[in-house]
Write an enzyme that holds these catalytic residues in place. Structure first.
Site, PDB file in Angstrom:
ATOM      1  N   ASP A 157      23.655  46.398  28.642  1.00 53.37           N
ATOM      2  CA  ASP A 157      22.532  47.135  28.014  1.00 53.37           C
ATOM      3  C   ASP A 157      22.623  47.446  26.423  1.00 53.37           C
ATOM      4  O   ASP A 157      22.871  48.597  25.960  1.00 53.37           O
ATOM      5  CB  ASP A 157      22.730  48.761  28.681  1.00 53.37           C
ATOM      6  CG  ASP A 157      22.849  48.611  30.342  1.00 53.37           C
ATOM      7  OD1 ASP A 157      22.001  47.990  30.879  1.00 53.37           O
ATOM      8  OD2 ASP A 157      23.588  49.283  30.887  1.00 53.37           O
ATOM      9  N   GLU A 175      12.356  50.115  33.682  1.00 53.41           N
ATOM     10  CA  GLU A 175      13.711  50.666  33.065  1.00 53.41           C
ATOM     11  C   GLU A 175      13.572  50.169  31.463  1.00 53.41           C
ATOM     12  O   GLU A 175      13.135  49.393  31.185  1.00 53.41           O
ATOM     13  CB  GLU A 175      14.937  50.754  33.767  1.00 53.41           C
ATOM     14  CG  GLU A 175      15.366  49.117  33.990  1.00 53.41           C
ATOM     15  CD  GLU A 175      16.433  49.042  35.079  1.00 53.41           C
ATOM     16  OE1 GLU A 175      16.742  50.024  35.665  1.00 53.41           O
ATOM     17  OE2 GLU A 175      16.868  47.989  35.158  1.00 53.41           O
TER      18      GLU A 175
HETATM   19  C1  6LW Z   1      20.400  50.589  33.142  1.00 57.88           C
HETATM   20  C2  6LW Z   1      19.249  49.781  33.371  1.00 57.88           C
HETATM   21  C3  6LW Z   1      20.008  48.578  33.996  1.00 57.88           C
HETATM   22  O1  6LW Z   1      20.594  51.818  32.885  1.00 57.88           O
HETATM   23  O2  6LW Z   1      21.085  49.112  34.917  1.00 57.88           O
HETATM   24  O3  6LW Z   1      20.008  46.558  33.720  1.00 57.88           O
HETATM   25  C4  6LW Z   1      21.490  50.319  34.364  1.00 57.88           C
HETATM   26  N1  6LW Z   1      19.361  47.696  33.674  1.00 57.88           N
HETATM   27  O4  6LW Z   1      18.642  49.670  32.394  1.00 57.88           O
HETATM   28  C5  6LW Z   1      22.644  50.430  34.403  1.00 57.88           C
HETATM   29  O5  6LW Z   1      23.243  49.569  33.572  1.00 57.88           O
END
Ligand code: 6LW
Length: 523
Positions: free
Chosen positions: A36, A195
């Site tokens: 991240d 996300e």
């Molecule tokens: C993070 C989300 C993700 O918060 O996995 O790969 C979660 N992306 O954006 C945990 O790393």
């Protein structure tokens, strides 16, 4: 005089050679469990942070001059008041952070999943210099994960992903108070788990970049834009801009590319940092989600294009910023010579620091009744496994005159999945070397049929390859093999969690271990 002259000439040559490299680099730029990534630029300095889950201190902070070579300068969350981690598993704790700089202040915003304040998980901390000290948490009301900030025309915008979409509001950057109602601004292009939102302003557009598809093989980066920060957002017709489920990436050693952040470099070039992983055995990976770098250009329609074709590679043959010297990742930690643990060493959850002591004798680790199968804080201090092929070794001795104790090295994916290689003392004055696997409730062990006098320094070595960990020890100049264990049972695909393997030193029970040195070497 001659000597001084010669060394200054050499230094000039070396510096000149380092600064003249402006082509090509190797991915990942930060190997091992550093997921991240988020990046910001201040002048010609770059800062990068990663998520850290159940490990303490949290949110490793790196500095670079060229976006390629990163030097860890601290950990943003380094005290318990910022980082309560009670009961945090490898699925909980500190999720994706964002780092930003505005008007003399650094901001790091993230989520503490499972240990938030009054049910609230999102918070930020601030500092006037990247090395800290960073403030105590300022908690935010809007939920979801992956919070990010945009400072724009005197306003502070906060974006995160509650309810499976991207939501935006304005906050007070001093108090965290929410100033406007949360508004749903985009859902992505239909991939699961929208996300990792970040908003950037460029050429009069607000660009909203996110990740979709989940953090596994289907992970991707998509982008939309609007003239108004609240939308409506129009999706890039060429989404996803980064995606390794394409045929051209079918045999690429890098998979799961996603969760990205953009930065405009001081020379006007654009770059993206993202996470990805390297499957190593039966499509499984152990080194966690790592930090990768890709160049970005803008097409005639004003959309970003990642590395030409929306994929990245290990050997990136592209123009770069002038490169600084590469650091050698082969390292020996001589614990008799240091008075604080380097920034890359981490503990599980909230450690009791009185169990760890550095002195001219080495690192002493006091065992407790909390073992590595516990969701508490066992005596364990570790570095990340950064390479598929590596050798790690430690010289350990154990004093357990008071009773039973174990101390050695653990290859640790999470509470339910670890391989432990240690000295075992049952309190009768002699010890033996044991290799134990712990996979959920199944455990088994192999003992070296050799009595070792209590207190004898033993060198314990773990050698990792794609398919196996190989365990051997050296006692009184003689090498003994304890055999091999299969890597795949510690993989993310088997064990779960958001982390990667750490290689750590541990002590359990009524004894104190002394570790003189620890050596980690990529092979
Ligand atoms: C993070 C989300 C993700 O918060 O996995 O790969 C979660 N992306 O954006 C945990 O790393």
């Amino acid at each position: 005089m001659k000597h001084i002259l010669l060394s200054s000439v050499l230094a000039t040559v070396v510096l000149h050679a380092a600064a003249s490299v402006t082509q090509g680099y190797v991915n990942p730029v930060i190997p091992g469990f550093y997921p991240d990534p988020s990046v910001c630029r201040v002048g010609d300095d770059y800062y990068l942070v990663n998520s850290s889950f159940q490990y303490f201190p949290g949110v490793p902070l790196f500095h670079s001059k060229d976006l390629i070579h990163w030097d860890q300068i601290g950990n943003v969350l380094d005290r318990e008041s910022q980082l309560p981690l009670k009961g945090a598993s490898a699925w909980l704790g500190i999720y994706a952070p964002t780092i930003r700089y505005n008007d003399g202040t650094y901001y790091m915003i993230t989520t503490n999943v499972g240990n938030g304040d009054n049910g609230r998980g999102n918070f930020f901390v601030t500092a006037t210099g990247p090395a800290g000290p960073w403030s105590d948490p300022i908690w935010l009301d809007q939920g979801g994960i992956d919070p990010s900030l945009l400072f724009d025309e005197g306003k502070t915008y906060f974006v995160s992903n509650p309810d499976g979409a991207i939501w935006l509001c304005e906050i007070d950057a001093a108090t965290g108070r929410q100033l406007t109602e949360s508004r749903r601004i985009w859902e992505g292009t239909g991939g699961r788990h929208p996300e990792a939102p970040h908003i950037y302003k460029k050429d009069g557009w607000y660009y909203l970049m996110i990740a979709e598809g989940g953090t596994e093989m289907g992970h991707m980066v998509t982008i939309a834009r609007s003239r108004d920060i609240y939308g409506p957002y129009e999706a890039n017709p060429d989404n996803p801009i980064l995606y390794h489920q394409r045929k051209i990436a079918q045999s690429n050693p890098i998979q799961g590319t996603g969760h990205a952040d953009l930065v405009e470099a001081h020379d006007g070039s654009w770059w993206l940092v993202c996470l990805a992983f390297r499957p190593q055995t039966n499509n499984m990976h152990l080194t966690g989600r790592e930090t990768y770098l890709a160049p970005v250009t803008w097409n005639a329609q004003g959309w970003p294009v990642v590395n030409g074709d929306g994929t990245i590679s290990v050997n990136m043959d592209v123009a770069t910023l002038p490169q600084s010297d590469a650091m050698d990742r082969s390292v020996t930690y001589d614990f008799t010579q240091i008075d604080r643990m380097p920034f890359n060493w981490v503990y599980l959850r909230n450690p009791d620091m009185s169990n760890y002591r550095l002195s001219p004798d080495g690192l002493s680790l006091r065992g407790t009744s909390v073992d590595l199968n516990s969701i508490g804080s066992p005596t364990y201090v570790a570095v990340r496994q950064q390479d598929i092929d590596f050798t790690a070794s430690a010289v350990v001795s154990l004093d357990a005159s008071a009773g039973n104790a174990e101390a050695g090295i653990s290859v640790y994916m999470d509470v339910a999945s670890h391989y432990d290689f240690f000295l075992d003392d049952s309190g009768d004055g002699s010890q033996c070397v044991v290799l134990r696997y712990q996979l959920n409730s199944i455990s088994g062990e192999r003992k070296l049929p050799l009595d070792i006098k209590s207190g004898t320094p033993v060198s314990l070595t773990v050698k990792g390859t794609a398919d196996r960990y190989d365990f051997s020890c050296e006692i009184d100049g003689m090498t003994h093999s304890l055999g091999q264990l299969d890597t795949r049972y510690l993989s993310t695909e088997t064990a779960g969690g958001f982390t990667g393997v750490t290689i750590g030193l541990f002590a359990v029970g009524d004894g104190t271990a002394l570790v003189r040195s620890f050596n980690y070497k990529p092979e």
